[in-house]
Design a protein around this motif. Structure first.
Motif, PDB file in Angstrom:
ATOM      1  N   GLY A 170     -13.309  12.449  -7.726  1.00  0.00           N
ATOM      2  CA  GLY A 170     -12.730  13.716  -7.288  1.00  0.00           C
ATOM      3  C   GLY A 170     -11.499  14.054  -8.108  1.00  0.00           C
ATOM      4  N   LEU A 171     -10.906  15.206  -7.793  1.00  0.00           N
ATOM      5  CA  LEU A 171      -9.757  15.694  -8.555  1.00  0.00           C
ATOM      6  C   LEU A 171      -8.602  14.690  -8.523  1.00  0.00           C
ATOM      7  CD1 LEU A 171      -8.745  18.253 -10.108  1.00  0.00           C
ATOM      8  CD2 LEU A 171      -7.746  19.006  -7.941  1.00  0.00           C
ATOM      9  N   ASP A 172      -8.127  14.313  -9.723  1.00  0.00           N
ATOM     10  CA  ASP A 172      -6.994  13.389  -9.834  1.00  0.00           C
ATOM     11  C   ASP A 172      -7.188  12.106  -9.024  1.00  0.00           C
ATOM     12  OD1 ASP A 172      -5.520  15.145 -11.532  1.00  0.00           O
ATOM     13  OD2 ASP A 172      -4.889  16.292  -9.782  1.00  0.00           O
ATOM     14  N   ALA A 173      -8.419  11.604  -9.010  1.00  0.00           N
ATOM     15  CA  ALA A 173      -8.740  10.437  -8.174  1.00  0.00           C
ATOM     16  C   ALA A 173      -7.849   9.227  -8.479  1.00  0.00           C
ATOM     17  CB  ALA A 173     -10.211  10.062  -8.368  1.00  0.00           C
ATOM     18  N   VAL A 174      -7.489   9.031  -9.744  1.00  0.00           N
ATOM     19  CA  VAL A 174      -6.698   7.848 -10.095  1.00  0.00           C
ATOM     20  C   VAL A 174      -5.285   7.951  -9.514  1.00  0.00           C
ATOM     21  CG1 VAL A 174      -5.643   6.569 -12.000  1.00  0.00           C
ATOM     22  CG2 VAL A 174      -8.028   7.293 -12.163  1.00  0.00           C
ATOM     23  N   LYS A 175      -4.598   9.037  -9.804  1.00  0.00           N
ATOM     24  CA  LYS A 175      -3.214   9.195  -9.330  1.00  0.00           C
ATOM     25  C   LYS A 175      -3.140   9.332  -7.816  1.00  0.00           C
ATOM     26  CE  LYS A 175      -0.257  10.693 -13.066  1.00  0.00           C
ATOM     27  NZ  LYS A 175       0.103  11.823 -13.903  1.00  0.00           N
ATOM     28  N   GLN A 176      -4.035  10.133  -7.269  1.00  0.00           N
ATOM     29  CA  GLN A 176      -4.040  10.302  -5.811  1.00  0.00           C
ATOM     30  C   GLN A 176      -4.384   8.988  -5.123  1.00  0.00           C
ATOM     31  OE1 GLN A 176      -2.938  12.923  -4.336  1.00  0.00           O
ATOM     32  NE2 GLN A 176      -3.756  14.831  -5.163  1.00  0.00           N
ATOM     33  N   ARG A 193      -3.739   5.969  -6.207  1.00  0.00           N
ATOM     34  CA  ARG A 193      -2.546   5.103  -6.231  1.00  0.00           C
ATOM     35  C   ARG A 193      -1.548   5.534  -5.171  1.00  0.00           C
ATOM     36  NH1 ARG A 193      -2.214   0.248  -9.251  1.00  0.00           N
ATOM     37  NH2 ARG A 193      -0.002   0.637  -9.562  1.00  0.00           N
ATOM     38  N   GLN A 194      -1.389   6.844  -4.994  1.00  0.00           N
ATOM     39  CA  GLN A 194      -0.463   7.320  -3.959  1.00  0.00           C
ATOM     40  C   GLN A 194      -0.943   6.937  -2.573  1.00  0.00           C
ATOM     41  OE1 GLN A 194       1.532  10.882  -3.903  1.00  0.00           O
ATOM     42  NE2 GLN A 194       1.531  11.255  -6.103  1.00  0.00           N
ATOM     43  N   CYS A 228      -5.291  -4.145  -0.993  1.00  0.00           N
ATOM     44  CA  CYS A 228      -6.157  -3.226  -1.740  1.00  0.00           C
ATOM     45  C   CYS A 228      -5.743  -3.139  -3.210  1.00  0.00           C
ATOM     46  CB  CYS A 228      -6.124  -1.837  -1.104  1.00  0.00           C
ATOM     47  SG  CYS A 228      -4.455  -1.207  -0.836  1.00  0.00           S
ATOM     48  N   HIS A 229      -6.687  -2.709  -4.012  1.00  0.00           N
ATOM     49  CA  HIS A 229      -6.462  -2.468  -5.441  1.00  0.00           C
ATOM     50  C   HIS A 229      -6.882  -1.044  -5.775  1.00  0.00           C
ATOM     51  CE1 HIS A 229      -6.692  -2.777  -9.813  1.00  0.00           C
ATOM     52  NE2 HIS A 229      -7.817  -2.108  -9.704  1.00  0.00           N
ATOM     53  N   GLY A 230      -6.146  -0.411  -6.688  1.00  0.00           N
ATOM     54  CA  GLY A 230      -6.563   0.878  -7.227  1.00  0.00           C
ATOM     55  C   GLY A 230      -6.209   0.963  -8.696  1.00  0.00           C
ATOM     56  N   GLY A 246       2.440   5.803   5.917  1.00  0.00           N
ATOM     57  CA  GLY A 246       1.479   6.852   5.575  1.00  0.00           C
ATOM     58  C   GLY A 246       0.590   6.415   4.430  1.00  0.00           C
ATOM     59  N   SER A 247       1.106   5.498   3.585  1.00  0.00           N
ATOM     60  CA  SER A 247       0.242   4.907   2.560  1.00  0.00           C
ATOM     61  C   SER A 247      -0.470   3.697   3.178  1.00  0.00           C
ATOM     62  CB  SER A 247       1.064   4.496   1.339  1.00  0.00           C
ATOM     63  OG  SER A 247       1.940   3.426   1.657  1.00  0.00           O
ATOM     64  N   ILE A 248      -1.548   3.269   2.538  1.00  0.00           N
ATOM     65  CA  ILE A 248      -2.317   2.143   3.086  1.00  0.00           C
ATOM     66  C   ILE A 248      -1.450   0.887   3.150  1.00  0.00           C
ATOM     67  CG2 ILE A 248      -4.290   0.627   2.628  1.00  0.00           C
ATOM     68  CD1 ILE A 248      -5.662   3.219   1.390  1.00  0.00           C
ATOM     69  N   ARG A 249      -0.782   0.566   2.033  1.00  0.00           N
ATOM     70  CA  ARG A 249       0.079  -0.631   2.050  1.00  0.00           C
ATOM     71  C   ARG A 249       1.271  -0.435   2.987  1.00  0.00           C
ATOM     72  NH1 ARG A 249      -0.327  -1.443  -4.492  1.00  0.00           N
ATOM     73  NH2 ARG A 249      -2.149  -2.818  -4.546  1.00  0.00           N
ATOM     74  N   GLY A 250       1.805   0.776   3.014  1.00  0.00           N
ATOM     75  CA  GLY A 250       2.950   1.059   3.878  1.00  0.00           C
ATOM     76  C   GLY A 250       2.614   1.009   5.358  1.00  0.00           C
ATOM     77  N   ASP A 251       1.343   1.148   5.670  1.00  0.00           N
ATOM     78  CA  ASP A 251       0.925   1.120   7.078  1.00  0.00           C
ATOM     79  C   ASP A 251       0.379  -0.236   7.517  1.00  0.00           C
ATOM     80  OD1 ASP A 251       1.614   3.765   7.443  1.00  0.00           O
ATOM     81  OD2 ASP A 251      -0.445   4.528   7.339  1.00  0.00           O
TER      82      ASP A 251
END
Ligand code: DAT
Ligand code: MG
Length: 151
Positions: free
Chosen positions: A79-85, A87-88, A116-118, A101-106
């Motif tokens: 999808g659009l900007d899949a790499v940067k999005q 990682r966010q 997880c890895h991205g 709100g982020s996966i690691r932050g939650d």
């Protein structure tokens, strides 16, 4: 482009903690298209290729034993900007720096168990997809909801 692809992996701690569905649901709900999915226990040879830029780091042996300790879930999201999005959505490498709100932050606390890895660039995404999947395992199909996700 809306055909940008990223390699996302739930690490052994994420699988053990039952977070596979949670992580996948975030990418699905955001609007990304799942084009490959597989579960396996990775071996050292594969992980040395995957983390080739880190093999000289002092933490590499523990990273290797952690990553081979159990199954991982590998996926490709498009999808659009899949790499940067992507990682966010994952958050920072260090969970301490990861915003709620982020996966690691939650869901995690410690850098060595960050669930997880991205991929960190379009180039590494393409390399990682080719490393973890055969070409036939990466599917081509129409995402019929795309008209409601993209302008
Ligand atoms: P990321 O997973 O955010 O792309 P990375 O590619 O730099 O981060 O490192 C891969 C993994 O290695 C990371 O998820 C956790 C571990 N790691 C990285 N730096 C570390 C450090 N300084 N100490 C311990 N583990 C580390
Ligand atoms: Mg990385």
């Amino acid at each position: 482009s809306i055909t940008e692809r990223t390699y996302i992996m739930v690490k052994p701690d994420g699988v053990q903690r039952g977070l596979v569905g949670e992580i996948m649901a975030r990418f699905e709900k955001r609007g990304y298209k799942l084009i490959a999915l597989k579960m396996r226990t990775a071996d050292e040879a594969l992980l040395k290729k995957h983390y080739c830029d880190l093999v000289e780091k002092p933490f590499f042996p523990s990273l290797l034993s952690f990553m081979t300790s159990g199954p991982v879930v590998s996926m490709v999201w498009e999808g659009l900007d899949a790499v940067k999005q992507g990682r966010q959505m994952l958050g920072e490498t260090n969970p301490l720096a990861s915003k709620p709100g982020s996966i690691r932050g939650d869901f995690c606390i410690d850098m060595g168990k960050n669930i997880c890895h991205g991929s960190d660039s379009v180039e590494s995404a393409e390399n990682e997809i080719a490393l973890w999947f055969t070409p036939e395992e990466v599917l081509k199909y129409d995402q019929t909801r795309a008209a409601h996700i993209y302008e």
